[in-house]
Write an enzyme that holds these catalytic residues in place. Structure first.
Site, PDB file in Angstrom:
ATOM      1  N   PHE A   1     -10.434  -4.211  11.071  1.00  0.00           N
ATOM      2  CA  PHE A   1     -11.694  -4.054  10.366  1.00  0.00           C
ATOM      3  C   PHE A   1     -11.555  -4.586   8.939  1.00  0.00           C
ATOM      4  O   PHE A   1     -12.353  -4.340   8.106  1.00  0.00           O
ATOM      5  CB  PHE A   1     -12.140  -2.580  10.361  1.00  0.00           C
ATOM      6  CG  PHE A   1     -11.099  -1.594   9.899  1.00  0.00           C
ATOM      7  CD1 PHE A   1     -10.958  -1.316   8.553  1.00  0.00           C
ATOM      8  CD2 PHE A   1     -10.264  -0.962  10.804  1.00  0.00           C
ATOM      9  CE1 PHE A   1      -9.993  -0.417   8.121  1.00  0.00           C
ATOM     10  CE2 PHE A   1      -9.310  -0.061  10.391  1.00  0.00           C
ATOM     11  CZ  PHE A   1      -9.173   0.219   9.050  1.00  0.00           C
TER      12      PHE A   1
ATOM     13  N   TYR B   1       0.786  -1.226   0.000  1.00  0.00           N
ATOM     14  CA  TYR B   1       0.000   0.000   0.000  1.00  0.00           C
ATOM     15  C   TYR B   1       0.823   1.284   0.000  1.00  0.00           C
ATOM     16  O   TYR B   1       0.273   2.367  -0.176  1.00  0.00           O
ATOM     17  CB  TYR B   1      -0.975  -0.015   1.179  1.00  0.00           C
ATOM     18  CG  TYR B   1      -2.035  -1.078   0.986  1.00  0.00           C
ATOM     19  CD1 TYR B   1      -3.126  -0.855   0.158  1.00  0.00           C
ATOM     20  CD2 TYR B   1      -1.901  -2.327   1.584  1.00  0.00           C
ATOM     21  CE1 TYR B   1      -4.077  -1.831  -0.056  1.00  0.00           C
ATOM     22  CE2 TYR B   1      -2.855  -3.324   1.376  1.00  0.00           C
ATOM     23  CZ  TYR B   1      -3.935  -3.071   0.552  1.00  0.00           C
ATOM     24  OH  TYR B   1      -4.865  -4.050   0.336  1.00  0.00           O
TER      25      TYR B   1
END
Length: 409
Positions: free
Chosen positions: A409, A123
């Site tokens: 999450f 990322y």
């Protein structure tokens, strides 16, 4: 090959989620966990990549508020459930989803995107920087101990059914959200996540147990854990696996840790995710009994650079001009003047001389105050063009307490 990106339709969720699981190995999740993720998924903020009738890529974005230095809750897209089918690697599917998603986040008016990464190296090229760390530990509770703090006698501990005190425990968690940068304000429904306890994931340990701490009849802290009984030739060697521990004050926090250390027939406590400056490091009599490890936690991406830097406060006065490189979100690129202090900040476009040159990835890493710009400069990732600017900015960005993401999450 033509890949279609489109917003996830509710009727497509089972297929979409199934392809996500396949990309992560193909192991089915327990039904209660699958149902929870199904209810939490925000379909209008999720996208799928489709090759004809086949879903070959997934990406979602939860609606969160992220606590930042100064205590504000900044709207953020919680990037999640990102996958690309093994049959469609190296064809630009991930890049196209990241491009679409960040454009959407900007359109939604959210200054930040945040994520946790299965593979951290992926990322950075999309502008995400590692902004928090988490501490894990295996604690020797036979040789390690915690001395009762002053005021401990005023705290009463009792076992409680997890479901019976779920609301009170959630209230304790919510009261602590602004205490550290990196914590999440969540929509209704997320309070169910810490209560998940599928038997298949206990690895021989007990169902989740809960002990609450009370003072004058009010619940002021709690701990949830699993107890795994084990025996060796020399006697009991059980393990306590900590799930959650929260307290509204330092005394209660210490009392809860002392309880965990003193559970009969156990010799260790295993901790998976605590802040890197957790008070536990100073409560235990011998820090070497903790066997601490540290790893990456939350990745931060500034989507609206000016709004993001204005949303937090700064530990010391700062007035610097950044020259920011952001090839993936070019609206952030260029010169920005940040002025601010502990009361507020302004970040505007400027043509003034540059003080510090860096990419948006470095600003994301430093944003929550856990990574110093000086450390990034030491790695060659920040360049100082005005003497003294690095020290000024680095001191201003640092948080008094380490930022921390309590759960994934």
């Amino acid at each position: 090959m033509t890949i279609e990106l489109r917003v996830l339709r509710p009727s497509e969720w089972d297929d979409w989620f199934g392809k996500l699981l396949l990309a992560f190995g193909g192991v089915e999740e327990p039904q209660e966990e699958r149902e929870l993720w199904g209810s939490l998924t925000e379909h209008e903020r999720s996208i799928g990549a489709w090759d004809g009738d086949d879903c070959v890529g997934t990406a979602g974005a939860f609606s969160f508020g992220v606590s930042v230095p100064g205590g504000a809750m900044v709207p953020a897209a919680g990037v999640t459930m990102v996958s690309v089918a093994a049959t469609h690697r190296r064809r630009g599917v991930l890049t196209s989803m990241m491009r679409r998603q960040l454009d959407d986040v900007r359109r939604w008016g959210e200054p930040l995107a945040v994520l946790t990464a299965s593979e951290p190296e992926i990322y950075g090229r999309f502008g995400y920087g590692i902004a928090t760390q988490q501490m894990s530990a295996q604690i020797d509770t036979v040789r390690g101990r915690i001395t009762a703090p002053q005021g401990a006698d005023a705290v009463r501990l009792r076992f409680a059914e997890v479901a019976d005190v779920a609301a009170e425990c959630e209230a304790v968690y919510v009261r602590g959200i602004g205490s550290r940068p990196g914590m999440l304000a969540r929509k209704p429904g997320w309070e169910r996540l810490p209560l998940l306890d599928p038997p298949a994931e206990r690895d021989g340990a007990s169902p989740m147990q809960c002990v609450v701490a009370e003072r004058e009849g009010e619940i002021v802290g709690f701990v949830r854990f699993h107890n795994k009984p084990e025996w060796e030739a020399g006697g009991p060697s059980g393990t306590i696996r900590l799930r959650h521990i929260e307290a509204l004050d330092p005394v209660t926090y210490a009392v809860l840790w002392r309880f965990l250390f003193d559970i009969d027939l156990t010799v260790r406590v295993v901790v998976r995710n605590r802040p890197v400056d957790d008070p536990l490091l100073h409560l235990v009599n011998d820090v070497r009994k903790l066997e601490v490890r540290v790893r990456d936690g939350l990745f931060v991406r500034l989507v609206d650079l000016g709004a993001a830097l204005e949303a937090r406060t700064y530990r010391t006065p700062v007035d610097v001009v950044f020259d920011v490189d952001d090839a993936f979100c070019p609206w952030n690129a260029g010169r920005w003047r940040l002025t601010g202090d502990s009361k507020g900040a302004s970040c505007k476009r400027t043509e003034d001389d540059v003080d510090l040159a860096l990419s948006v990835r470095e600003l994301g890493a430093a944003y929550l105050g856990g990574v110093s710009l000086a450390a990034l400069a030491g790695a060659g990732r920040v360049r100082e063009l005005r003497q003294g600017a690095l020290a000024e900015a680095s001191s201003a960005f640092i948080s008094d307490v380490a930022p921390w993401l309590p759960h994934g999450f």
